[in-house]
Write a protein that holds these residues in place. Sequence first.
Motif, mmCIF file in Angstrom:
data_model
loop_
_atom_site.group_PDB
_atom_site.id
_atom_site.type_symbol
_atom_site.label_atom_id
_atom_site.label_comp_id
_atom_site.label_asym_id
_atom_site.label_seq_id
_atom_site.Cartn_x
_atom_site.Cartn_y
_atom_site.Cartn_z
ATOM 1 N N PRO A 205 -12.637 -36.532 29.262
ATOM 2 C CA PRO A 205 -12.440 -35.286 29.997
ATOM 3 C C PRO A 205 -13.763 -34.566 30.200
ATOM 4 N N ARG A 206 -13.762 -33.653 31.155
ATOM 5 C CA ARG A 206 -14.981 -32.895 31.428
ATOM 6 C C ARG A 206 -15.351 -32.051 30.202
ATOM 7 N N PRO A 207 -16.587 -32.174 29.710
ATOM 8 C CA PRO A 207 -16.980 -31.395 28.531
ATOM 9 C C PRO A 207 -16.910 -29.896 28.799
ATOM 10 N N GLU A 208 -16.417 -29.164 27.823
ATOM 11 C CA GLU A 208 -16.347 -27.715 27.929
ATOM 12 C C GLU A 208 -17.565 -27.042 27.306
ATOM 13 N N THR A 209 -18.312 -27.781 26.501
ATOM 14 C CA THR A 209 -19.448 -27.209 25.782
ATOM 15 C C THR A 209 -20.724 -27.918 26.185
ATOM 16 N N ALA A 210 -21.739 -27.127 26.511
ATOM 17 C CA ALA A 210 -23.065 -27.664 26.804
ATOM 18 C C ALA A 210 -24.014 -27.202 25.705
ATOM 19 N N LEU A 211 -24.697 -28.144 25.073
ATOM 20 C CA LEU A 211 -25.621 -27.827 23.991
ATOM 21 C C LEU A 211 -27.053 -28.028 24.456
ATOM 22 N N SER A 212 -27.922 -27.141 24.039
ATOM 23 C CA SER A 212 -29.341 -27.380 24.249
ATOM 24 C C SER A 212 -29.797 -28.470 23.290
ATOM 25 N N LEU B 42 -12.607 -35.437 17.866
ATOM 26 C CA LEU B 42 -13.938 -35.073 18.357
ATOM 27 C C LEU B 42 -13.819 -34.561 19.786
ATOM 28 N N VAL B 43 -14.722 -33.678 20.177
ATOM 29 C CA VAL B 43 -14.635 -33.081 21.515
ATOM 30 C C VAL B 43 -15.858 -33.477 22.334
ATOM 31 N N PRO B 44 -15.658 -33.771 23.626
ATOM 32 C CA PRO B 44 -16.795 -34.142 24.469
ATOM 33 C C PRO B 44 -17.708 -32.955 24.736
ATOM 34 N N VAL B 45 -19.005 -33.212 24.726
ATOM 35 C CA VAL B 45 -20.005 -32.181 24.997
ATOM 36 C C VAL B 45 -21.107 -32.812 25.852
ATOM 37 N N THR B 46 -21.907 -31.960 26.452
ATOM 38 C CA THR B 46 -23.144 -32.431 27.071
ATOM 39 C C THR B 46 -24.306 -31.879 26.256
ATOM 40 N N PRO C 60 -15.632 -30.484 16.178
ATOM 41 C CA PRO C 60 -15.299 -29.116 16.594
ATOM 42 C C PRO C 60 -15.673 -28.069 15.556
ATOM 43 N N GLU C 61 -15.615 -28.422 14.272
ATOM 44 C CA GLU C 61 -16.015 -27.467 13.252
ATOM 45 C C GLU C 61 -17.507 -27.165 13.327
ATOM 46 N N ALA C 62 -18.285 -28.150 13.740
ATOM 47 C CA ALA C 62 -19.725 -27.929 13.880
ATOM 48 C C ALA C 62 -20.037 -26.990 15.036
ATOM 49 N N LEU C 63 -19.177 -27.001 16.047
ATOM 50 C CA LEU C 63 -19.379 -26.117 17.192
ATOM 51 C C LEU C 63 -18.906 -24.696 16.917
ATOM 52 N N ALA C 64 -18.025 -24.546 15.933
ATOM 53 C CA ALA C 64 -17.384 -23.254 15.700
ATOM 54 C C ALA C 64 -18.327 -22.215 15.114
ATOM 55 N N ALA C 65 -19.337 -22.667 14.348
ATOM 56 C CA ALA C 65 -20.265 -21.730 13.715
ATOM 57 C C ALA C 65 -21.687 -22.219 13.913
ATOM 58 N N PRO C 66 -22.563 -21.383 14.483
ATOM 59 C CA PRO C 66 -23.948 -21.807 14.692
ATOM 60 C C PRO C 66 -24.624 -22.165 13.371
ATOM 61 N N PRO C 67 -25.395 -23.250 13.338
ATOM 62 C CA PRO C 67 -26.091 -23.629 12.100
ATOM 63 C C PRO C 67 -27.139 -22.597 11.718
#
Length: 388
Positions: A6-13, A245-249, A261-268
């Motif tokens: 599916p199209r990723p909902e989250t884009a990470l630097s 796991l969730v798709p990301v770019t 998803p837990e890693a995305l929920a709170a910034p490191p």
Amino acid sequence: MTTSMPRPETALSAAEARRIALRAQGFLGAPDRRAGVRGVLRHLGAVQLDTISVLARSHELIPYARLGAVGRKKVEQAYWTDTHAFEYWSHAACVLPIEEWPHFAFRRRAYRARPHWHHDLPDGAYDQVIKQLRAEGPLTATELGGAKNKGEWWDWSDSKIAVERALMHGEVVCTERRSWKRVYDLAERAIPGDLLHDDLDDTECVRRLVRLAGRSLGVGTRADIADYHRLKGEQFDAVVADSGLVPVTVEGWDKPAWADPEALAAPPRGRHRTTLLSPFDSLIWERARTERIFGFTHRLEAYVPKPKRVYGYFAMPVLAGGHLVGRVDPAREGRTLVAKQVSLDGPKAVPSVAQALLEAAQWVGCDSVRVERVDRPELAADLVRAVS
């Protein structure tokens, strides 16, 4: 062929992905020291073993890099006492949390189903090994009748072939290493009863391992996640949609990625570790991922002919501030840690490399550090002063 997604909902630097990976691997944020070495093992899911010992063996270097100067005897005790771990084929030969036994049923079944590798066994040899272990308890291959014949390295004795086959099939378990020799025991004795089963089908085994690998990596490509437990790409494709796991770019990554998803929920957030890394550390064991995340080319040169080595026999990357800032090829001479060859990214790397060397020296019982060669001669004097 890669899986549709599916199209990723989250884009990470690129920086966000790097920090997520560092936290997932235990290098960003305060480690849970109460959980200790066993906590590191459960968190990573696999700790690779290797025969090379320079400062220490790799499975000792893994918790050291995350927890600091944990006692080396405590490392061994944490792995092997009270049935907390077993050794099996994962990324390579790895120490695995005992809870993972059911998840490797798919691999045990595959080994049982395929022709036996390279070695024939005389009738009765396999049954004899099982009988001896049942009667005498945990034994090494030597105690079972000898590990080798008189030929080359791979010229295993019949008892060694038999017990290794039983290990791959899951009838026997490696429960510890004694003087680097595997100690074998019957699975029925070594694995807790509630875990001693092959009930999970192949798809469910792989689905769980993909989920766990994604959690241990934080974020990764198909190849990254599949490689963690040496799964095939097609196996990953078949289960990733149901893995959680969730798709990301990710900025700069030219392939699809998935994240915990837990890693995305709170910034490191938190403190970065400064440390020497084993070349077999799961943070960097996949070369393409290391280059993609850290812009750092990592290669073990222990098996490269000496004249062709660039960085040294056991060059250990130096992690500092969330980046790989150099390499050290270490050795020990009495109570001196020798940095035979040091590579530095630049002047800012000097204090970090010095700190990593001094802490490692103290951990292995050395009271001095000697620097022999530095790839940037203009920085050699600064590094020597910093470790003096």
